[in-house]
Design an enzyme around this catalytic site. Structure first.
Site, PDB file in Angstrom:
ATOM      1  N   LYS A 105      51.157  43.648  42.465  1.00  0.00           N
ATOM      2  CA  LYS A 105      51.727  42.345  42.085  1.00  0.00           C
ATOM      3  C   LYS A 105      53.167  42.443  41.607  1.00  0.00           C
ATOM      4  O   LYS A 105      53.955  41.524  41.787  1.00  0.00           O
ATOM      5  CB  LYS A 105      50.860  41.706  41.006  1.00  0.00           C
ATOM      6  CG  LYS A 105      49.460  41.357  41.525  1.00  0.00           C
ATOM      7  CD  LYS A 105      49.127  39.917  41.304  1.00  0.00           C
ATOM      8  CE  LYS A 105      47.933  39.475  42.119  1.00  0.00           C
ATOM      9  NZ  LYS A 105      46.698  40.252  41.863  1.00  0.00           N
TER      10      LYS A 105
ATOM     11  N   GLU B 101      51.341  31.074  37.409  1.00  0.00           N
ATOM     12  CA  GLU B 101      49.916  30.829  37.204  1.00  0.00           C
ATOM     13  C   GLU B 101      49.228  32.194  37.193  1.00  0.00           C
ATOM     14  O   GLU B 101      49.727  33.145  37.772  1.00  0.00           O
ATOM     15  CB  GLU B 101      49.353  29.993  38.362  1.00  0.00           C
ATOM     16  CG  GLU B 101      48.995  30.773  39.639  1.00  0.00           C
ATOM     17  CD  GLU B 101      50.189  31.393  40.367  1.00  0.00           C
ATOM     18  OE1 GLU B 101      51.327  30.935  40.151  1.00  0.00           O
ATOM     19  OE2 GLU B 101      49.972  32.343  41.156  1.00  0.00           O
TER      20      GLU B 101
ATOM     21  N   SER C 292      45.177  48.493  46.383  1.00  0.00           N
ATOM     22  CA  SER C 292      46.123  47.504  45.835  1.00  0.00           C
ATOM     23  C   SER C 292      46.316  47.647  44.330  1.00  0.00           C
ATOM     24  O   SER C 292      47.360  47.286  43.799  1.00  0.00           O
ATOM     25  CB  SER C 292      45.650  46.092  46.167  1.00  0.00           C
ATOM     26  OG  SER C 292      44.306  45.907  45.772  1.00  0.00           O
TER      27      SER C 292
HETATM   28  C1  LIG Z   1      45.519  40.014  42.576  1.00  0.00           C
HETATM   29  C2  LIG Z   1      44.952  41.230  43.206  1.00  0.00           C
HETATM   30  C3  LIG Z   1      44.452  41.217  44.530  1.00  0.00           C
HETATM   31  C4  LIG Z   1      44.345  39.976  45.349  1.00  0.00           C
HETATM   32  O1  LIG Z   1      45.543  39.354  45.635  1.00  0.00           O
HETATM   33  P1  LIG Z   1      46.206  39.377  47.088  1.00  0.00           P
HETATM   34  O2  LIG Z   1      47.273  38.364  46.988  1.00  0.00           O
HETATM   35  O3  LIG Z   1      45.144  39.042  48.081  1.00  0.00           O
HETATM   36  O4  LIG Z   1      46.722  40.751  47.304  1.00  0.00           O
HETATM   37  C5  LIG Z   1      44.025  42.402  45.086  1.00  0.00           C
HETATM   38  N1  LIG Z   1      44.043  43.553  44.381  1.00  0.00           N
HETATM   39  C6  LIG Z   1      44.503  43.618  43.109  1.00  0.00           C
HETATM   40  C7  LIG Z   1      44.494  44.918  42.409  1.00  0.00           C
HETATM   41  C8  LIG Z   1      44.969  42.460  42.479  1.00  0.00           C
HETATM   42  O5  LIG Z   1      45.415  42.520  41.216  1.00  0.00           O
END
Ligand SMILES: *Cc1c(COP(=O)(O)O)cnc(C)c1O
Length: 419
Positions: free
Chosen positions: A86, A108, A376
């Site tokens: 993020k 948000e 992610s």
């Molecule tokens: C917020 C989040 C997501 C989902 O958000 P996307 O916009 O689909 O990437 C996925 N993995 C993590 C670790 C997150 O914090």
């Protein structure tokens, strides 16, 4: 459909008249910034020194040996500052806002991960920050609320509607309509009215561009890239440099929750419960109930628990370029344990959905192929969710003891005793 801001029939800019001007101003400023070497150099510096980029590509050799199929590689976005991808978007949009002369950022947040990244980026760049968060989420996600406040952000509890993420987005939009002269609305995923889906993809594409270089350095035969899909920002950033190529396969893992029934998951592309809708300023596929209203969703991972999906991700799903699969809560938890034990890496619950899909795929492929999964985020943040599942009795005892300690006033000695 077509025209700017559209991906086939999805996307667009469905907003109140008052927000047209700020969105046009943003689109122009974004285009100018991306063409300005000084902006790019400053962003590159923040990526290197603040976020900690490039993130490594780890060969999961123990996991791959155990599965006996393709070689799994892990793109380690969880090593990015604040623990997830993020921050790639948050710091870049904050830098753009500063360049536009804005002094205040609003955002948000649902579980708090985007709020956390935004609060950190604003602290670093010296911008005021207010984060809209549903009252229900404020109560559930205190560790992230505490961190946001530590970064100096103001967390604004939202008491309208279901008091969760979708209501927080509505409140942030309302704030922006009255404050855009000095305020930027920093949207956290690849969705919302144009130019947000394009802009967020561009800022997240650093994930895919690094991966492309890392593939070339190691001369990998990549069969597929796998990412989890909430709003879709980590997935579209990871996939971005490969979309116009015939290979590798691009696989999106949605939240399969506890099953395929209505209200049991957040699978917008795989399930049959979704339809076209226009919500939060853009047209896409949304999970809906019998009355056509936005449906309740369910997932063990807060980040995948959203009824909509970014417009480009919906379009690429319909065209067949992205293949979607639904991964259940239980499968994500198994994958989380599998990578923790075999590789010493704890995936975020969201990312563990992609991990599970990568495991299934790798098993079916020969050893000379590679499957790359985007981790992610890292799983430290999920300890309040995973511990009650993995070690319920011990976790309950720990929380009880903590509460007793606080009520006895012992903590005052701990924090007051340093003088
Ligand atoms: C917020 C989040 C997501 C989902 O958000 P996307 O916009 O689909 O990437 C996925 N993995 C993590 C670790 C997150 O914090």
């Amino acid at each position: 459909m077509g025209g700017t801001g559209y991906f086939d029939r999805f996307g667009g800019r469905y907003v109140a008249e008052v927000l047209r001007a700020p969105l046009e101003e943003l689109e122009a400023a974004f285009g100018q910034a991306m063409a300005d070497p000084a902006f790019i150099a400053e962003l590159d510096g923040l990526r290197r020194d603040f976020i900690g980029r490039p993130t490594p590509l780890l060969r999961a050799e123990n996991a791959s040996r155990e599965l006996g199929g393709a070689q799994i590689y892990i793109k380690m976005e969880g090593l990015a500052h604040t623990g997830a991808h993020k921050i790639n978007n948050a710091i870049a949009q904050a830098l753009l806002a500063k360049r536009m002369g804005k002094t205040r950022i609003i955002a948000e947040t649902g579980a708090g991960q985007h709020g956390l990244a935004t609060a950190s980026a604003c602290a670093r760049l010296g911008l005021d920050c207010a984060v809209y968060m549903g009252e229900v989420d404020v109560r559930r996600q205190q560790p992230n609320v505490a961190a946001m406040e530590l970064y100096g952000a103001r967390v604004v509890p939202v008491t309208s509607g279901s008091r969760t993420l979708k209501d927080a987005i509505n409140e942030a939009m309302r704030d922006w309509a009255a404050s855009f002269q000095n305020t930027h609305y920093l949207i956290g995923s690849a969705l919302g009215p144009a130019p947000f889906p394009d802009m967020v993809r561009t800022f997240q594409s650093v994930i895919g561009l690094e991966t492309r270089d890392q593939i070339a350095e190691r001369d990998l035969r990549v069969e597929a890239l796998v990412a989890c899909v909430g709003g879709g920002s980590n997935a579209i950033g990871f996939f971005s440099p490969f979309i116009d190529l015939p290979s590798p396969r691009l696989i999106g893992a949605e939240a399969g929750g506890i099953g395929p029934g209505p209200g049991e998951n957040a699978a917008r592309m795989v399930g049959s419960a979704s339809g076209d809708g226009i919500i939060h300023g853009y047209k896409s596929r949304f999970l809906t109930d019998e009355d056509g209203q936005v449906a309740e969703t369910r997932s063990i991972s807060a980040g995948l628990d959203y009824p909509g999906i970014g417009p480009q991700l919906a379009a690429l799903g319909e065209s067949g370029r992205i293949e979607y699969t639904a991964v259940r809560d239980s499968e994500a938890l198994e994958a989380l344990k599998f990578f923790a034990r075999n590789e010493g890496v704890i995936f975020a619950l969201e990312s563990a959905h992609a991990g599970a899909a990568a495991i299934t795929l790798a098993k079916s492929l020969p050893k000379d192929r590679a499957v790359i999964v985007n981790m992610s985020g890292r799983g430290d943040k999920d300890i309040f969710i995973t511990s009650p599942v993995f070690r319920p009795a011990e976790w309950k005892a720990f929380l009880k003891a903590e509460l007793d300690r606080l009520e006895s006033g012992e903590d005052i000695h701990v924090f007051g005793g340093h003088s």
